[in-house]
Design a protein around this motif. Structure first.
Motif, PDB file in Angstrom:
ATOM      1  N   GLN A  57      47.814  43.277  41.844  1.00  0.00           N
ATOM      2  CA  GLN A  57      47.134  42.034  41.480  1.00  0.00           C
ATOM      3  C   GLN A  57      45.917  42.337  40.602  1.00  0.00           C
ATOM      4  O   GLN A  57      45.132  43.236  40.909  1.00  0.00           O
ATOM      5  N   PRO A  58      45.736  41.608  39.493  1.00  0.00           N
ATOM      6  CA  PRO A  58      44.548  41.826  38.657  1.00  0.00           C
ATOM      7  C   PRO A  58      43.319  41.181  39.286  1.00  0.00           C
ATOM      8  O   PRO A  58      43.424  40.401  40.239  1.00  0.00           O
ATOM      9  N   ASP A  59      42.139  41.506  38.745  1.00  0.00           N
ATOM     10  CA  ASP A  59      40.926  40.852  39.225  1.00  0.00           C
ATOM     11  C   ASP A  59      40.788  39.485  38.553  1.00  0.00           C
ATOM     12  O   ASP A  59      41.710  39.010  37.865  1.00  0.00           O
ATOM     13  N   ASN A  60      39.644  38.835  38.732  1.00  0.00           N
ATOM     14  CA  ASN A  60      39.462  37.482  38.197  1.00  0.00           C
ATOM     15  C   ASN A  60      39.531  37.433  36.666  1.00  0.00           C
ATOM     16  O   ASN A  60      39.840  36.397  36.088  1.00  0.00           O
ATOM     17  N   ARG A  61      39.247  38.552  36.024  1.00  0.00           N
ATOM     18  CA  ARG A  61      39.322  38.601  34.566  1.00  0.00           C
ATOM     19  C   ARG A  61      40.746  38.855  34.068  1.00  0.00           C
ATOM     20  O   ARG A  61      41.015  38.776  32.876  1.00  0.00           O
ATOM     21  N   GLY A  62      41.644  39.237  35.006  1.00  0.00           N
ATOM     22  CA  GLY A  62      43.000  39.609  34.625  1.00  0.00           C
ATOM     23  C   GLY A  62      43.168  41.092  34.367  1.00  0.00           C
ATOM     24  O   GLY A  62      44.197  41.519  33.847  1.00  0.00           O
ATOM     25  N   GLU A 120      34.875  48.392  35.050  1.00  0.00           N
ATOM     26  CA  GLU A 120      35.891  48.572  36.074  1.00  0.00           C
ATOM     27  C   GLU A 120      35.906  47.394  37.047  1.00  0.00           C
ATOM     28  O   GLU A 120      34.871  46.774  37.310  1.00  0.00           O
ATOM     29  N   PRO A 121      37.088  47.067  37.595  1.00  0.00           N
ATOM     30  CA  PRO A 121      37.158  46.015  38.615  1.00  0.00           C
ATOM     31  C   PRO A 121      36.301  46.363  39.831  1.00  0.00           C
ATOM     32  O   PRO A 121      36.119  47.533  40.178  1.00  0.00           O
ATOM     33  N   SER A 122      35.766  45.349  40.468  1.00  0.00           N
ATOM     34  CA  SER A 122      34.922  45.529  41.647  1.00  0.00           C
ATOM     35  C   SER A 122      34.968  44.231  42.450  1.00  0.00           C
ATOM     36  O   SER A 122      35.511  43.222  41.987  1.00  0.00           O
ATOM     37  N   PRO A 123      34.411  44.234  43.651  1.00  0.00           N
ATOM     38  CA  PRO A 123      34.357  42.984  44.410  1.00  0.00           C
ATOM     39  C   PRO A 123      33.648  41.863  43.654  1.00  0.00           C
ATOM     40  O   PRO A 123      33.939  40.694  43.870  1.00  0.00           O
TER      41      PRO A 123
END
Length: 402
Positions: A57-62, A120-123
């Protein structure tokens, strides 16, 4: 009039029979290039039996992030321009990298490769953990097998576990998972040829990359190759009750308590037989079906299901040579960026050269017997993992080399 009606009925019966026969062939499964009709060689069954993992699953930005690259997943109504704006990257560069116009509409779920890394993706961006998805292990043999082929683009048969960096503060531990091969579409390729190349179902390829119902792809497009699913063995306890139909335990054979008489030697055993043991030096032969890719020591032998080829160690920087004349079917990289080369010699005969560097050929190159195609890596990694495959099945390379 009666004779005319009889001939018409005969023609209808023959047409019906041929139609039933064709439909029967369809139930057996065949490739879209019509291979497999009449019992011929087909890859449809092999591809359909490969289970694949779900795309992360991607983060909120995709954004989906891996150690060696990042991709963005398009949303409904997105264009390259809107994706670039959301991620704060240059739109013309992003469009050029993916071979698409800035204003062209994107399908929901379509994969857009990022030429440069973004945050980088993060919470904070909606991810469950910090940083890229980290691999849990490295398996050269598996990468080479998937590369056929994987034949692109799939190190040794050993499994090496890389320790993850410790968590700091309140951050969640890094996500783990295999990094999929990122394939750049070349002219003439289709979703079906790519799915056969990597031995994955075309449906999974479409789901991972947001392809349309027609599975259309474009030149210069980047595709993520679905990761094969690996189910852990079911845990069993010693006192577990066997299920109905599983049978009773096998009794202890007599040879376990009383030795059998020594067998009489076979005629072939009384004559000297050529053999190559682990550690023996390889030697080139002009009469053998194939040449050794390097002149060195075999440090690991072929073992079906455990090591699908042989590992040959030689001096760092040594030339890795083509075992025979053929055409380069694929040049790919492992998750760690280590090149893998696949050469096709016959319609169903392939050779694989993994754990190499400084590749000097590309897909479609015609190579001659003994031509240098790459170099050995430095240090303890100065060995080549060499496989011979007939269709999708690996075979012992030694009969071809002796």
């Amino acid at each position: 009039m009666v004779r005319h009606i009889s001939r018409t009925r005969v023609r209808l019966l023959l047409l019906s029979a041929s139609t039933v026969a064709l439909l029967g062939a369809c139930t057996q499964g065949f490739d879209y290039d019509l291979r497999g009709i009449g019992g011929g060689f087909s890859t449809a069954d092999a591809a359909s039996q490969v289970g694949t993992e779900q795309r992360p699953q991607p983060d909120n930005r995709g954004v989906i992030s891996y150690p060696n690259y990042q991709v963005a997943v398009a949303e409904q109504g997105d264009t390259i321009q809107s994706v670039a704006t959301r991620l704060g990257v240059d739109a013309p560069a992003l469009a050029s990298f993916n071979g698409i116009d800035e204003t062209a509409p994107l399908r929901s779920g379509e994969i857009i490769a990022l030429p440069n890394r973004v945050a980088e993706p993060s919470p904070l961006t909606g991810a469950q953990s910090d940083g890229p998805i980290q691999p849990g292990s490295v398996d050269i043999g598996a990468l080479a097998g998937n590369a056929i082929d994987r034949a692109p683009e799939t190190n040794n048969g050993d499994v090496r576990v890389a320790a993850l960096p410790p968590a700091s503060g309140t951050a969640e531990p890094a996500s783990t998972g295999k990094e999929p091969v990122r394939h750049k579409v070349e002219r003439g390729e289709t979703a079906y040829t790519i799915s056969r190349l990597y031995q994955v179902p075309v449906k999974s390829l479409a789901e991972w990359n947001g392809l349309g119902s027609d599975f259309a792809i474009r030149e210069g497009q980047f595709l993520l190759i679905p990761v094969a699913m690996q189910s852990p063995p079911a845990a069993q306890t010693e006192d577990a009750t066997p299920k109905p139909g599983t049978g009773s335990p096998t009794p202890t054979p007599p040879s376990a308590t009383r030795p059998l008489p020594p067998p009489e030697p076979l005629l072939s055993e009384t004559q000297p037989q050529p053999s190559i043991d682990v550690g023996e030096r390889t030697a080139a032969s002009d009469v053998a079906r194939m040449l050794f890719p390097v002149n060195g020591s075999i440090i690991r032998e072929y073992s079906k299901g455990r090591n699908e080829g042989i590992n040959i160690k030689a001096a760092p920087g040594s030339d890795v040579k083509s075992a025979d004349a053929g055409t380069v079917a694929a040049v790919t990289k492992s998750a760690e960026g280590v090149p893998i080369i696949v050469i096709r010699h016959e319609p169903e005969l392939l050779t694989v050269y993994a754990n190499v560097t400084d590749v000097s050929v590309e897909k479609g190159t015609r190579v001659t017997r003994g031509q240098s195609i790459a170099k050995l890596r430095d240090g303890d990694d100065a060995f080549v993992h060499f496989e011979v495959r007939r269709g999708f099945d690996s075979v012992d390379p030694m009969p071809f080399l002796q």
